[in-house]
Motif scaffolding. Structure first.
Motif, PDB file in Angstrom:
ATOM      1  N   ASP A   1     102.770  17.567  23.806  1.00 44.43           N
ATOM      2  CA  ASP A   1     104.218  17.501  23.963  1.00 44.43           C
ATOM      3  C   ASP A   1     104.569  17.513  25.445  1.00 44.43           C
ATOM      4  N   ILE A   2     105.519  16.661  25.825  1.00 36.59           N
ATOM      5  CA  ILE A   2     105.935  16.562  27.226  1.00 36.59           C
ATOM      6  C   ILE A   2     107.447  16.721  27.275  1.00 36.59           C
ATOM      7  N   PRO A   3     107.946  17.751  27.976  1.00 35.02           N
ATOM      8  CA  PRO A   3     109.396  17.950  28.050  1.00 35.02           C
ATOM      9  C   PRO A   3     110.092  16.869  28.894  1.00 35.02           C
ATOM     10  N   LYS A   4     111.373  16.687  28.633  1.00 36.18           N
ATOM     11  CA  LYS A   4     112.219  15.796  29.426  1.00 36.18           C
ATOM     12  C   LYS A   4     112.117  16.180  30.903  1.00 36.18           C
ATOM     13  N   ASP A   5     112.234  15.182  31.772  1.00 40.50           N
ATOM     14  CA  ASP A   5     112.218  15.341  33.234  1.00 40.50           C
ATOM     15  C   ASP A   5     110.863  15.761  33.787  1.00 40.50           C
ATOM     16  N   THR A   6     109.784  15.429  33.084  1.00 41.27           N
ATOM     17  CA  THR A   6     108.430  15.719  33.551  1.00 41.27           C
ATOM     18  C   THR A   6     107.829  14.465  34.171  1.00 41.27           C
ATOM     19  N   VAL A   7     107.260  14.591  35.356  1.00 37.69           N
ATOM     20  CA  VAL A   7     106.504  13.485  35.947  1.00 37.69           C
ATOM     21  C   VAL A   7     105.196  13.386  35.171  1.00 37.69           C
ATOM     22  N   VAL A   8     104.987  12.248  34.510  1.00 37.45           N
ATOM     23  CA  VAL A   8     103.785  12.099  33.689  1.00 37.45           C
ATOM     24  C   VAL A   8     102.635  11.484  34.462  1.00 37.45           C
ATOM     25  N   PHE A   9     102.939  10.604  35.397  1.00 41.47           N
ATOM     26  CA  PHE A   9     101.918  10.099  36.305  1.00 41.47           C
ATOM     27  C   PHE A   9     102.585   9.332  37.443  1.00 41.47           C
ATOM     28  N   SER A  10     101.821   9.133  38.479  1.00 46.17           N
ATOM     29  CA  SER A  10     102.263   8.292  39.595  1.00 46.17           C
ATOM     30  C   SER A  10     101.108   7.365  39.931  1.00 46.17           C
ATOM     31  N   ASN A  11     101.445   6.150  40.294  1.00 45.22           N
ATOM     32  CA  ASN A  11     100.438   5.144  40.605  1.00 45.22           C
ATOM     33  C   ASN A  11     100.782   4.436  41.894  1.00 45.22           C
ATOM     34  N   TYR A  12      99.756   4.134  42.676  1.00 47.81           N
ATOM     35  CA  TYR A  12      99.952   3.236  43.797  1.00 47.81           C
ATOM     36  C   TYR A  12     100.229   1.846  43.234  1.00 47.81           C
ATOM     37  N   TYR A  13     100.783   0.978  44.056  1.00 44.36           N
ATOM     38  CA  TYR A  13     101.035  -0.390  43.618  1.00 44.36           C
ATOM     39  C   TYR A  13     100.673  -1.362  44.723  1.00 44.36           C
ATOM     40  N   VAL A  14     100.480  -2.617  44.314  1.00 41.14           N
ATOM     41  CA  VAL A  14     100.163  -3.698  45.229  1.00 41.14           C
ATOM     42  C   VAL A  14     101.317  -4.691  45.162  1.00 41.14           C
ATOM     43  N   ALA A  15     101.842  -5.107  46.307  1.00 38.43           N
ATOM     44  CA  ALA A  15     102.955  -6.064  46.358  1.00 38.43           C
ATOM     45  C   ALA A  15     102.419  -7.454  46.690  1.00 38.43           C
ATOM     46  N   GLU A  16     103.070  -8.463  46.088  1.00 36.99           N
ATOM     47  CA  GLU A  16     102.673  -9.850  46.341  1.00 36.99           C
ATOM     48  C   GLU A  16     103.867 -10.763  46.109  1.00 36.99           C
TER      49      GLU A  16
ATOM     50  N   ASN B   1     114.660   1.739  23.478  1.00 37.23           N
ATOM     51  CA  ASN B   1     114.892   3.171  23.318  1.00 37.23           C
ATOM     52  C   ASN B   1     113.778   3.937  24.040  1.00 37.23           C
ATOM     53  N   HIS B   2     113.557   3.587  25.293  1.00 39.70           N
ATOM     54  CA  HIS B   2     112.445   4.120  26.085  1.00 39.70           C
ATOM     55  C   HIS B   2     112.536   5.637  26.282  1.00 39.70           C
ATOM     56  N   ASN B   3     111.378   6.240  26.546  1.00 39.03           N
ATOM     57  CA  ASN B   3     111.329   7.680  26.790  1.00 39.03           C
ATOM     58  C   ASN B   3     110.893   8.030  28.209  1.00 39.03           C
ATOM     59  N   CYS B   4     110.678   7.017  29.040  1.00 37.93           N
ATOM     60  CA  CYS B   4     110.318   7.237  30.448  1.00 37.93           C
ATOM     61  C   CYS B   4     111.130   6.304  31.340  1.00 37.93           C
ATOM     62  N   ASP B   5     111.176   6.658  32.584  1.00 41.79           N
ATOM     63  CA  ASP B   5     111.807   5.850  33.613  1.00 41.79           C
ATOM     64  C   ASP B   5     110.848   5.833  34.792  1.00 41.79           C
ATOM     65  N   PHE B   6     111.073   4.966  35.743  1.00 40.94           N
ATOM     66  CA  PHE B   6     110.222   4.953  36.934  1.00 40.94           C
ATOM     67  C   PHE B   6     111.075   4.735  38.169  1.00 40.94           C
ATOM     68  N   GLU B   7     110.521   5.149  39.284  1.00 38.99           N
ATOM     69  CA  GLU B   7     111.169   4.896  40.565  1.00 38.99           C
ATOM     70  C   GLU B   7     110.101   4.671  41.621  1.00 38.99           C
ATOM     71  N   PHE B   8     110.467   3.890  42.633  1.00 42.97           N
ATOM     72  CA  PHE B   8     109.588   3.668  43.772  1.00 42.97           C
ATOM     73  C   PHE B   8     109.803   4.800  44.764  1.00 42.97           C
ATOM     74  N   VAL B   9     108.733   5.478  45.102  1.00 42.82           N
ATOM     75  CA  VAL B   9     108.783   6.540  46.108  1.00 42.82           C
ATOM     76  C   VAL B   9     107.645   6.261  47.082  1.00 42.82           C
ATOM     77  N   GLY B  10     108.016   5.782  48.263  1.00 45.72           N
ATOM     78  CA  GLY B  10     106.994   5.419  49.238  1.00 45.72           C
ATOM     79  C   GLY B  10     106.097   4.329  48.686  1.00 45.72           C
ATOM     80  N   ASP B  11     104.801   4.587  48.653  1.00 46.78           N
ATOM     81  CA  ASP B  11     103.845   3.592  48.176  1.00 46.78           C
ATOM     82  C   ASP B  11     103.418   3.836  46.728  1.00 46.78           C
ATOM     83  N   GLN B  12     104.248   4.571  45.975  1.00 45.83           N
ATOM     84  CA  GLN B  12     103.894   4.862  44.590  1.00 45.83           C
ATOM     85  C   GLN B  12     105.055   4.595  43.630  1.00 45.83           C
ATOM     86  N   LEU B  13     104.694   4.321  42.389  1.00 44.29           N
ATOM     87  CA  LEU B  13     105.640   4.285  41.283  1.00 44.29           C
ATOM     88  C   LEU B  13     105.495   5.623  40.565  1.00 44.29           C
ATOM     89  N   ILE B  14     106.599   6.334  40.407  1.00 45.36           N
ATOM     90  CA  ILE B  14     106.596   7.640  39.752  1.00 45.36           C
ATOM     91  C   ILE B  14     107.224   7.474  38.371  1.00 45.36           C
TER      92      ILE B  14
END
Length: 109
Positions: free
Chosen positions: A19-34, A72-85
């Motif tokens: 179980d994961i409560p609301k407003d929990t960061v579940v993972f962050s990933n680096y990304y590659v731009a092109e 009806n998604h249960n997550c959101d993401f944002e760009f923070v520096g060089d990562q997607l949170i």
């Protein structure tokens, strides 16, 4: 907290292992731009996020490239520096698939 599983409808997806409560960061990933033209005719076209002015895309590394769409998604993401949170926007139960909304215009770049 998460694992990759296969689904009949969508191929691979990301699922909660507890179980994961609301407003929990579940993972962050680096990304590659092109530039989008370099990606459009490759297999990677299925795993990218529009970025900024529409001429550039980014590909998340790790789980971010496998998280599926749901209106009806249960997550959101944002760009923070060089990562997607990726953060939950509602409580997620064990076994639920983690999803985001692919309608990019809802995000502020």
């Amino acid at each position: 907290m998460t694992e990759i599983r296969y689904t009949k409808e969508k191929g691979r997806g990301v699922f909660a292992t507890k179980d994961i409560p609301k407003d929990t960061v579940v993972f962050s990933n680096y990304y590659v731009a092109e530039v989008i033209e370099k990606v459009q005719k490759t297999i990677f076209d299925r795993y990218v996020y529009d970025y900024g002015d529409g001429n550039q895309v980014v590909m998340a590394l790790g789980e971010g490239s496998l998280i599926n769409h749901d209106n009806n998604h249960n997550c959101d993401f944002e760009f923070v520096g060089d990562q997607l949170i990726f953060t939950t926007v509602k409580d997620v139960r064990t076994g639920d698939e983690l999803t985001i909304d692919y309608k990019w215009e809802s995000y502020e770049w």
